[in-house]
Design an enzyme around this catalytic site. Sequence first.
Site, PDB file in Angstrom:
ATOM      1  N   ASP A 151       0.838  -1.197   0.000  1.00  0.00           N
ATOM      2  CA  ASP A 151       0.000   0.000   0.000  1.00  0.00           C
ATOM      3  C   ASP A 151       0.876   1.251   0.000  1.00  0.00           C
ATOM      4  O   ASP A 151       1.851   1.332   0.744  1.00  0.00           O
ATOM      5  CB  ASP A 151      -0.897  -0.034   1.248  1.00  0.00           C
ATOM      6  N   GLU A 208       1.717  -0.447  -4.992  1.00  0.00           N
ATOM      7  CA  GLU A 208       0.771   0.625  -5.312  1.00  0.00           C
ATOM      8  C   GLU A 208       1.656   1.860  -5.483  1.00  0.00           C
ATOM      9  O   GLU A 208       2.155   2.410  -4.496  1.00  0.00           O
ATOM     10  CB  GLU A 208      -0.243   0.830  -4.197  1.00  0.00           C
TER      11      GLU A 208
END
Length: 694
Positions: A345, A381
Amino acid sequence: MTLSSSLAPGLAAPLGARFDGDGTNFAVFSQHARQMTLCLFSPDGRTETDRIVLPERDGDVWHGYLPGIRPGQLYGYRADGPYAPEHGHRFNANKLLIDPYAKRLTGHPRWHDALYGYTVGHKDEDLSFDTRDSAPFMPKCVVEDPSFSWGDDVPPAKPMEESVIYEAHVKGLTAQHPGTQGLSGFLALASEPMLDHLTCLGVTAIELLPIHAFVDDRFLVDKGLRNYWGYQTLGFFAPDPRYLSEGRLREVQHAVARLHSAGIEVILDVVYNHTCEGDQMGPTFAYKGLDNASYYRLAEDRRHYINDTGTGNTVNMDHPMVMRMVMDSLRYWVETFHVDGFRFDLCATLGRTSAGFDPGSAFFDALRQDPVLTRVKLIAEPWDIGPGGYQVGAFPPPFSEWNDKYRDGVRRFWRGDDLMAPELANRITGSAQQFDHSGRPATASVNLVTAHDGFTLADVTSYVERHNEANGEDNRDGHGDNASANFGVEGPTDDPEVIAARALRRRNMLATLLLSQGTPMLLAGDEFGNSQHGNNNAYCQDNEIGWLDWANADCEMMLFVQKLIAFRKAHPILRQKRFLHSRERIVDGIEDLFWWREDGEQMTDADWLDADRQVICAEMRMASGTPRYAQREEALFVVFNAGGEVALTMPAPPEGWHWVSHIDTARPKHGTEPAGDTVALAGASVRVFVLEAA
């Protein structure tokens, strides 16, 4: 004899609580503490039975060994040191702290003002000091023996070019499935009905939203909501208790082993860029109280936090002990739980230094040389909200990356936006502009048309506006631009023409996803038309909005997705590591990629600049440079038509060969059939032809 009198020096490594068969070694990092106290609790967690000052400090690791302490013992820490927020220090020995290396937690914090290091509501805000004990409101760490009998478990080890990733939420996937009633969490995930669904669909990996222990934010709890997605990590080694039906680590291990036995890899979405402690006004759960100045990146005034993540704080990956914690966590999940990869993330944050994002940062270098982590999948990401945070294509190998340019390009092409033909052409051939450098393969692009964050595919074709009222933020949260369409009706409808048009649009986008170079990622539920009723930010909807609606599954759509995945697996041309650049091949002198107009003429520069062009036709072969032994099929002809019905002129096949139609999104149940020189191409459709021996 008291526990304190039996305390031995122990070892500084490994960090955490380690049971050796006779007792437990406790080791915890703090660079700036003056004293570290181990707190033991009764089995119900209500009574603090002992406070034991750790006797040894090696460098910045405090440690001690207690004989007789066995798995199941509850514990935590209290750290004594300066409370000087203006200098970056927030020690408060009144606050019970989670061990960052805790293998299991008893539950979640129960919100109370005592959880804050400062006095809530005080005029001096975080410069004040709170003396209340937070232990009654804190979960406790549990000493664990994480050993597990793996038997003959063998990770599937699927190459990226053979991978089809399925992004899912442990609870959302299983909560309403009729075959998992009576089960929850990882036991439901490991159930026969779920394995049957995944294997029948044909996916090769399941990417789970965060399973690390996380916190339900106070503002959500006050509104009667929960942190459903889990992007507020409390502990990087402990599974979240809500996914453990029986409170045992082996539930996770059992689920991974079951998935492996079905040939499915397990990828974890991990959040190392920030923690759940927020900014200077946030609670003290662990890292703030253990060593705030080491664990977090602080602003120049030292009181405030750098907030490149949008969550209030940013983990300080420049500190060697913080990086060690992250690396130890990653290795722990691979070695103890046999997971097959990680999706990071806000991964741009992990590559930040004082000078900004650096693809050669110490963390990325550490990952790339680690003998455990180099054998698993690493997916970034590739952005955060800080300066220069958008870094799609900038990550070093062996990272793959979520490609939001693919998502936006595909949605806008099928919506009929102007000048999208060249954009789609770039996306279906692996987004070479972003990824064809530094020896990176085409599989570095993780292609997606939807993900947990945003509309589901059904909602992309049913809503123009977001409908996030249930989140309690006056519908201001979530993406405002979704490149979506509703076909004239916002939300559900009984109009058969609208229903049919929406289904066709979904088939077209799914076909595009699975016919593109790169690594496809499918959002759980998109295969059967799952809707979140227009909510494009269901992060707090631990209910029917966020859970998959199996009762209303579109079985015909699911069969079509199975067909697409099977077709992709059967045709190596669709899953290449090399990029297609219209280069001649040594094996036959034929270019590996041709772009055709629908009238049978090759595309010109003027055609690519035609704002009204809605048809692109790609004739693909194995890429130039592919070894002869890998030349396993001749050619595919893939046609994407976002406009009306047209007469399609087929490329002339070599003598003794002919084109055979295999996929037609306008006729999803139709079988294979030979194609003539001209084919009637339905409006708003995808066609795929295979060059076969006549």
